[in-house]
Design an enzyme around this catalytic site. Structure first.
Site, PDB file in Angstrom:
ATOM      1  N   ARG A 148       0.847  -1.214   0.000  1.00 54.96           N
ATOM      2  CA  ARG A 148       0.000   0.000   0.000  1.00 54.96           C
ATOM      3  C   ARG A 148       0.871   1.249   0.000  1.00 54.96           C
ATOM      4  NH1 ARG A 148      -3.255  -3.713   2.579  1.00 54.96           N
ATOM      5  NH2 ARG A 148      -5.101  -4.113   1.308  1.00 54.96           N
ATOM      6  N   ASP A 177      -0.259  -6.417  -3.365  1.00 52.62           N
ATOM      7  CA  ASP A 177      -1.676  -6.190  -3.069  1.00 52.62           C
ATOM      8  C   ASP A 177      -2.247  -5.391  -4.230  1.00 52.62           C
ATOM      9  OD1 ASP A 177      -4.205  -5.599  -1.594  1.00 52.62           O
ATOM     10  OD2 ASP A 177      -3.085  -6.399   0.104  1.00 52.62           O
ATOM     11  N   HIS A 249      -6.850  -9.551  -3.703  1.00 57.48           N
ATOM     12  CA  HIS A 249      -5.854  -8.492  -3.501  1.00 57.48           C
ATOM     13  C   HIS A 249      -4.826  -8.515  -4.625  1.00 57.48           C
ATOM     14  CE1 HIS A 249      -7.247  -6.912   0.342  1.00 57.48           C
ATOM     15  NE2 HIS A 249      -7.500  -8.153   0.711  1.00 57.48           N
ATOM     16  N   ASP A 312      -6.989 -14.132   1.742  1.00 56.71           N
ATOM     17  CA  ASP A 312      -8.004 -13.347   2.462  1.00 56.71           C
ATOM     18  C   ASP A 312      -8.893 -12.559   1.500  1.00 56.71           C
ATOM     19  OD1 ASP A 312      -5.637 -11.888   1.826  1.00 56.71           O
ATOM     20  OD2 ASP A 312      -6.325 -10.241   3.084  1.00 56.71           O
ATOM     21  N   GLU A 313     -10.069 -12.228   2.003  1.00 56.17           N
ATOM     22  CA  GLU A 313     -10.977 -11.253   1.379  1.00 56.17           C
ATOM     23  C   GLU A 313     -11.148 -11.484  -0.133  1.00 56.17           C
ATOM     24  OE1 GLU A 313     -10.749  -7.495   4.328  1.00 56.17           O
ATOM     25  OE2 GLU A 313      -9.020  -7.670   3.033  1.00 56.17           O
ATOM     26  N   TRP A 380      -6.857 -13.724  11.796  1.00 54.72           N
ATOM     27  CA  TRP A 380      -6.974 -12.263  11.961  1.00 54.72           C
ATOM     28  C   TRP A 380      -8.391 -11.849  12.316  1.00 54.72           C
ATOM     29  CZ3 TRP A 380      -9.546  -8.662   8.627  1.00 54.72           C
ATOM     30  CH2 TRP A 380     -10.132  -9.216   7.471  1.00 54.72           C
ATOM     31  N   TYR A 405      -3.470  -5.331  15.199  1.00 60.40           N
ATOM     32  CA  TYR A 405      -3.369  -4.459  14.014  1.00 60.40           C
ATOM     33  C   TYR A 405      -2.887  -3.085  14.495  1.00 60.40           C
ATOM     34  CZ  TYR A 405      -5.391  -7.559  10.450  1.00 60.40           C
ATOM     35  OH  TYR A 405      -5.612  -8.574   9.544  1.00 60.40           O
ATOM     36  N   ASP A 407      -1.726  -0.726  12.848  1.00 59.10           N
ATOM     37  CA  ASP A 407      -2.016   0.428  11.988  1.00 59.10           C
ATOM     38  C   ASP A 407      -3.262   1.152  12.498  1.00 59.10           C
ATOM     39  OD1 ASP A 407      -3.200  -2.084  11.148  1.00 59.10           O
ATOM     40  OD2 ASP A 407      -4.101  -0.998   9.468  1.00 59.10           O
ATOM     41  N   TRP A 455      -0.369  -2.701   8.513  1.00 58.73           N
ATOM     42  CA  TRP A 455      -0.913  -2.406   7.182  1.00 58.73           C
ATOM     43  C   TRP A 455      -0.607  -0.940   6.898  1.00 58.73           C
ATOM     44  CZ3 TRP A 455      -2.184  -6.613   4.654  1.00 58.73           C
ATOM     45  CH2 TRP A 455      -2.596  -7.749   5.380  1.00 58.73           C
ATOM     46  N   GLU A 457      -2.093   1.393   4.476  1.00 61.67           N
ATOM     47  CA  GLU A 457      -2.950   2.381   3.805  1.00 61.67           C
ATOM     48  C   GLU A 457      -2.732   3.765   4.440  1.00 61.67           C
ATOM     49  OE1 GLU A 457      -3.942  -0.574   4.947  1.00 61.67           O
ATOM     50  OE2 GLU A 457      -5.650  -1.375   3.829  1.00 61.67           O
TER      51      GLU A 457
END
Ligand code: ACM
Length: 557
Positions: A148, A177, A249, A312-313, A380, A405, A407, A455, A457
């Protein structure tokens, strides 16, 4: 002399003071005791901060450092440090243990030991003592998201030093990602030409971003950089765990290699906003083959016993909509797309296993079912999924959003610089029990450790990374090493000592009271917004984890 023994972080299993002092001088030599041949080089390198010649000698003399390896006595990462006026002994289970012994010794010296250079005439005097120590968990990690926001190589190396300072032993690098691909490929140069940068980046919070910053962002590690990072980490007893996040991702990868996508003729772009995107790699064998090639290339320069494959996701809509993928699923006798998700990841893990490498996954992969039993699950989405994966026989690294996390905001103070949500306070991290009482003994036996996530972002540069990481990483390191919640934040003398070490090392941590004026978000693009409240995040993740495919929750052989 302050009682530095009482300030060690992480706290050792046992430590006691002895009378007298030991002083490192121009004449101090290093001697390889039984089993220690290769380790003396490593100990000399770890002691290089002393700026002393430290010649190697065959037999101990007055004032020698004697290194002995004895795995039977101290376990794979354990050590004993025995400091007496005439001799300093390091007896360790492995070279890693010897590295930790030196890290302990360095904490027992004045803070100047953590500076890059000490003033001429600095006296390196240690109070005599005996420290016997070993970690309670095997996986003590920090994850850096370099996708990111790219983190220059020098900052990755610096973070490895900081991990070693805290006896953390895993650096998980999230290298790819939607917003950027960070690995040079010899075979596919378009990956770095096209996928390693984006034209601009969303401003403000992802949930309500306010335009873009008009500034390109990018960067990647050359193959030589990756080799250097791996070697540098290995010298410091840190294992780098590279992550190629698939099949989701994957927008950046697909921007360079659209033929790997699930939408026939699809066009993809490196993303400039944050979130979960629909773009998935196709699960067909030809795509598996290319991912395997990329993994092979990566492992050539960055060999590791572990590779993280993400998982993930993954919204499965693009797979559902593709008749060829539907036909492939049916041909493999898989009941639904979630099972195909597990199957794709398993095929890649099988290929890694052929190279002697274990796959690591985010917990959705476990939720889809069908993983190899030797896969490691990073849980997670909370404790329930950690527990289920451990009960199913998988080794689990606990990485729950709350409180790992880092972040997320350190506090709900509106002066904090923009983060995704939160807060995750220092006290929350310290209260983490790696092996909770609510888990059965058998479940806890499968919990191999804990890891902090950074992370990026909302971490555009290294100064902010320091701010978010420290001192919360200090608390995580103590929890991971001792295997129990930590009281460190409530021990003013230990806090003061560790923050002085961080100051000496040049770390711009978040002060325990208020952020410094220049660490605040102000009123501009980095202004505080409450973002996602932690209670809502954990509730939403619990609900998501509860939807996992129940038939799939056994390891298949
Ligand atoms: C994750 O936070 N998507 C692992």
């Amino acid at each position: 002399m302050t009682d530095r023994l009482a300030t060690l972080l992480p706290r050792p299993r046992s430590a006691r003071g002895l009378t007298g002092t030991f002083t490192f001088t121009e004449r101090t030599s290093i001697v390889a005791g039984p089993g220690a041949d290769g380790s003396t080089d490593l100990v000399r390198r770890a002691l290089s901060f002393l700026r002393l010649p430290l010649p190697q000698r065959g037999t101990p003399e007055l004032g020698s450092v004697v290194v002995t390896l004895d795995p039977a006595a101290h376990g794979p990462e354990g050590y004993q440090l025995l400091v007496r006026p005439d001799r300093l002994d390091i007896v360790a289970g492995s070279t890693a243990g010897a590295t930790y012994a030196v890290s302990t010794l360095r904490q027992l010296l004045p803070e100047v030991a953590w500076r890059a250079a000490a003033a001429r005439g600095t006296v390196w005097e240690l109070a005599c003592c005996e420290v016997t120590d070993a970690p309670a968990t095997d996986w003590r990690g920090v994850m850096l998201d370099v996708s990111r926001h790219f983190l220059p190589k020098r900052e990755v190396l610096r973070m490895i030093d900081l991990l070693a300072m805290h006896k953390l032993n895993r650096l998980h690098l999230h290298l790819a990602d939607d917003q950027g691909w960070r690995i040079e490929s010899a075979r596919y140069p378009q990956l770095t030409e096209l996928a390693s940068h984006r034209p601009h980046t969303a401003l403000g919070h992802g949930a309500e971003h306010s335009g873009h910053d008009g500034t390109p962002h990018g960067g990647y590690y050359t193959r030589a950089d990756l080799a250097e990072i791996g070697a540098y980490a290995q010298e410091r007893a840190v294992t780098v765990v590279p992550e190629l996040d698939v099949p989701g991702h994957a927008s950046a990868l697909l921007a360079a290699l659209p033929e790997l996508g699930s939408v026939p003729g699809g066009k993809y772009e490196v993303q400039t906003t944050w979130g979960v995107f629909p773009n998935l790699l196709s699960p067909l064998p030809a795509v598996e083959q290319v991912v395997d090639e990329l993994l092979g290339e990566l492992l050539e320069v960055l060999p590791s016993p572990f590779v993280h494959l993400g998982g993930d996701e993954c919204p499965l809509g693009q797979w559902e909509d593709n008749p060829e993928i539907q036909a492939y699923r049916e041909s493999r006798g898989l009941p639904n797309m979630a099972a195909l998700h597990g199957d794709f990841l398993r095929r890649l893990a099988d290929r890694l296993a052929g190279r002697g490498v274990r796959a690591v996954f985010w917990d959705e992969a476990f939720g889809s079912g069908g993983l190899r039993p030797d896969s490691i699950v990073m849980a997670w989405r909370g404790d329930e999924v950690a527990r289920k994966a451990a009960a199913a026989g998988f080794q689990v690294v606990r990485t729950p959003v709350f409180p790992t996390y880092l972040d997320y905001y350190s506090d709900d103070d509106p002066r904090e610089p923009l983060a995704i949500g939160g807060p995750v306070r220092l006290a929350d991290v310290a209260a983490l029990d790696p092996r909770p009482a609510a888990f059965t003994e058998a479940e806890n036996a499968n919990v191999i450790g804990v890891q902090a996530q950074l992370w990026s972002e909302y971490l555009p540069h290294a100064r902010l990374l320091d701010y978010r990481a420290f001192p919360r990483v200090c608390a995580l390191a103590e929890v991971a090493w001792t295997g129990a919640p930590s009281t460190w934040p409530e021990e003013p003398e230990r806090v003061r000592a560790q923050l002085s070490r961080l100051d000496a090392a040049g770390v711009e941590y978040r002060p325990l009271g208020d952020p410094k004026p220049w660490q605040r978000g102000g009123t501009g693009a980095r202004a505080f917004r409450s973002g996602y409240p932690m209670a809502e995040v954990t509730r939403a993740l619990d609900e998501l984890a509860a939807e996992d495919n129940p038939e799939g929750l056994q390891p298949s052989s």
